[in-house]
Every structure is written in structure tokens, then in C-alpha cells.
Write a protein that holds these residues in place. Sequence first.
Motif, PDB file in Angstrom:
ATOM      1  N   UNK A 269      34.982  40.963  37.188  1.00  9.41           N
ATOM      2  CA  UNK A 269      34.517  40.979  35.799  1.00  9.41           C
ATOM      3  C   UNK A 269      35.536  40.275  34.889  1.00  9.41           C
ATOM      4  N   UNK A 270      36.425  39.502  35.507  1.00  5.39           N
ATOM      5  CA  UNK A 270      37.540  38.953  34.755  1.00  5.39           C
ATOM      6  C   UNK A 270      37.208  37.735  33.918  1.00  5.39           C
ATOM      7  N   UNK A 271      36.642  36.730  34.557  1.00  2.00           N
ATOM      8  CA  UNK A 271      36.503  35.453  33.862  1.00  2.00           C
ATOM      9  C   UNK A 271      35.334  35.419  32.884  1.00  2.00           C
ATOM     10  N   UNK A 272      35.600  34.924  31.685  1.00  2.73           N
ATOM     11  CA  UNK A 272      34.552  34.765  30.675  1.00  2.73           C
ATOM     12  C   UNK A 272      33.838  33.451  30.866  1.00  2.73           C
TER      13      UNK A 272
ATOM     14  N   UNK B  56      38.751  44.668  29.418  1.00  4.29           N
ATOM     15  CA  UNK B  56      37.563  43.861  29.136  1.00  4.29           C
ATOM     16  C   UNK B  56      36.800  43.562  30.418  1.00  4.29           C
ATOM     17  N   UNK B  57      35.505  43.856  30.377  1.00  3.60           N
ATOM     18  CA  UNK B  57      34.596  43.452  31.449  1.00  3.60           C
ATOM     19  C   UNK B  57      33.783  42.255  30.946  1.00  3.60           C
ATOM     20  N   UNK B  58      33.669  41.182  31.730  1.00  5.78           N
ATOM     21  CA  UNK B  58      32.737  40.098  31.404  1.00  5.78           C
ATOM     22  C   UNK B  58      31.463  40.340  32.211  1.00  5.78           C
ATOM     23  N   UNK B  59      30.309  40.157  31.567  1.00  6.86           N
ATOM     24  CA  UNK B  59      29.021  40.453  32.216  1.00  6.86           C
ATOM     25  C   UNK B  59      28.558  39.277  33.080  1.00  6.86           C
TER      26      UNK B  59
END
Length: 388
Positions: free
Chosen positions: A37-40, A366-369
Motif C-alpha cells: 500500500x506504499x506507492x501513490x 498512509x495506505x494507498x488504494x
Amino acid sequence: MRTWRAERLGKLPPYLFVEIDRAKQAAIEAGRDVIDFGVGDPDRPTPKFIVERMCDAVRDPANHRYPLGRGKRTFRRTVAAFFERRFGVTLDPEKEIGALLGSKEGIGHFAAAMLNPGEVALVPDPGYPVYISGAVFSEAAYHRMPLRVERGFLPDLSAIPADILRRAKVLWLNYPNNPTAACAPMSFFEEALAFARKHDLLIAQDAAYSETYYEDPPPSILQLPGAKERCVEFHSLSKTFNMTGWRIGFSAGNAVAVTALADVKNNLDSGVFGAVQDAAIAGLENMHHPEVRGILDTYRERRDALVSGLKEIGWEVNYPKATFYLWAKCPKGAASMDAAKRILAEANVVVIPGVGFGTCGEGFVRFALTVETPRIREAVSRLGRITW
Ligand SMILES: *Cc1c(COP(=O)(O)O)cnc(C)c1O
């Protein structure tokens, strides 16, 4: 021997994600089933109709020559029409719109365009790191404005020290916000504009997520009467159309700022590949295309799965109204770096520690969806097994 590397590189804030990056790589190499869930960065491909338009545009010899620094007239006119439809704001495509090699490029170069050495950029903390990088590379100064949960992650402008304010020239805002996912109501933009008028500041509002929303469409600060006198907005096609790799965005608003930025760019790059601009036109003209709407439907489904799942296992989280991030309080008041390390070690799940976005990001991850829904469910069930 002399030091080749310029000292200014050493003035960038430390990159705090190194340890997590390393642990993630090690986990992957060890064959562990990592959920990231790291990278935006959107995981799904760019809509097909945009790719098709690009393929045609690549064959057009007019696109094979140096593009115009500010962007094609057709691109700027399309942006103006989009702005009129979406925000009810009229922009002059000749003076108030400029194409960018992704909004990150424009944001990074903005300090070179606007700030003299020693002048201050006011930047959000936690925040997107590029506001600071730009200032550092231009020998400008920066001051971090805390974004706190109690204030809905809006900065308390009255708390900026007077001596900083005297040297300040640019006020960075970013709504919808990365990393907190907060949205700013129009009343906050109004307050910020009044503050900018009082202290003679230029507002730079990063609107990279203006089209990634689940409830009411977020406003543009340029909707305020007279906003163009001291506001410029940075827009991006990256997140809206899953096209982070294509590199296109635009500046919009104050003509002096848009022109100064174009002047910097004319001296450093020669604009955005014409075919990419043509493809971007196809996107901006078709915001209601099912493939574009599908992007938001996907994030909404993932958001709902992640938030409801985390709530069930006792995390304190809210449904973000915009962006593809979830800014979650660490369980049991854990420090963000410890929480992220434990989550990776015990659940093989990658989240970003909030402190990496600034000291005020402490206590959050922060979680990226950017993970498919079934994998989100799997991640939540693994997280549920950690005892905090
Ligand atoms: C992703 C992002 C951008 C820029 O994206 P580009 O791909 O360079 O257009 C700008 N600001 C924020 C806050 C972002 O998250």
C-alpha cells in the motif's frame, strides 16, 4: 580531492523511507507474499481511448518537432474549456495556463520562478516533499505549517511567526491533500486568500487530486473573486487518468506566476511531447467516459473495503472523501515508524510511516488504494492478527 556533489543536495530533508524500502525489498527477495500500500501510483492502466489517441498522435509529424514551452494552443484551450465546465472559472489560455511535464516538475521549478534566495515558502507538514525540494534547490527558505487532525488538517495561518511571515512569499496549499486525504472547504480558501492579501503572499494550490473524489467535487481556489491576482493552481492528469508515466500536468491562474514558470522551463526543458498533449486533450474532453468514471468506482470500492475492514479490527479510521489515500491513526498510539516496521514484519503489508512526510505526520500511517479489493481483504485479515 574536492567534493563533487553540490552541498545543496545535503540540505534536502532526510529520506526516511530507506529502512522500509530496504525491508520491503528483502521481504520480496525472500519470497514473502507482500501486499504493497506504499506507492501513490495507480496500479491500473490508462483508459484505452487515451492510449488510442496517443497512438494516432505519435504518427503525426507535427508532433515530432520541439513542442512549444507553454504547451500547444489546442491543449491550453482544452484546459480552459475543462476549467469553465468543471469550476465555472474563465482562464485565458494565452496567459493563464501552462503545460507541465507532470505537476511535480512545475511544483519543483516554481521556487526558481518566484523565490529569491532567503525568501520563504510556507509548506504543509505533513506534506508532499517537492515543495521543500524546490525551495532548497533555489536557495530559498521554507517554513513548515503543522496540519493537525483537530483542525481537519488545515493549517493555522495565524500561528505563523511574524518574522517568518515578513520573509514569506509563497503559501503552498494542497487540497484534496496528500497524505492526509483532507479536503478544504471554500471557506478555508477564502480565509487563505484574505490572509495572502493581508501579507502580500502568492498562493500555490496543488490540486493533483481535484478529480479523485467520492462525494462533492472539490472546489478550485480560482473560483474565489479576484483569486487570479495572487493564486496559481497546479493540476495533474496523472491520478485522474492513471497516467503517471506519461508526464503531463498544467499550471493555471495568476499570469505572472504562469509566465515566470514558463520562462524557467523554456531555459531548462522544451515542453511536453505533442502527442502526450493530444492524448491529454482526449482525456480532459471525456471526463464522463465510462473508463474514467470506472477509475473512481474502483477506488471507492477499495476505500470501502479497507476502511470497513480496518474498523472491524479496531483501527480508528474515517472514510476519505477524496484522494486514493487512507491516513490512519496508528493502533494504540504507536510511533509511525515502529508501526510500519511491525506491519511489514508481521503481516507482510507495506504502509508508509507518517513521519516520513514531516514530524507532524507522527502517529499516522498512509495506505494507498492501489491494491485490488481481494488483496485488501487479505491484508486486513493479516493486520487483524497483530497484537498492539
Ligand atoms: C502525485 C502528486 C503530484 C504530481 O504528480 P505528477 O505526476 O507530477 O503530475 C503532485 N502533488 C501531489 C500532492 C501528488 O500526490
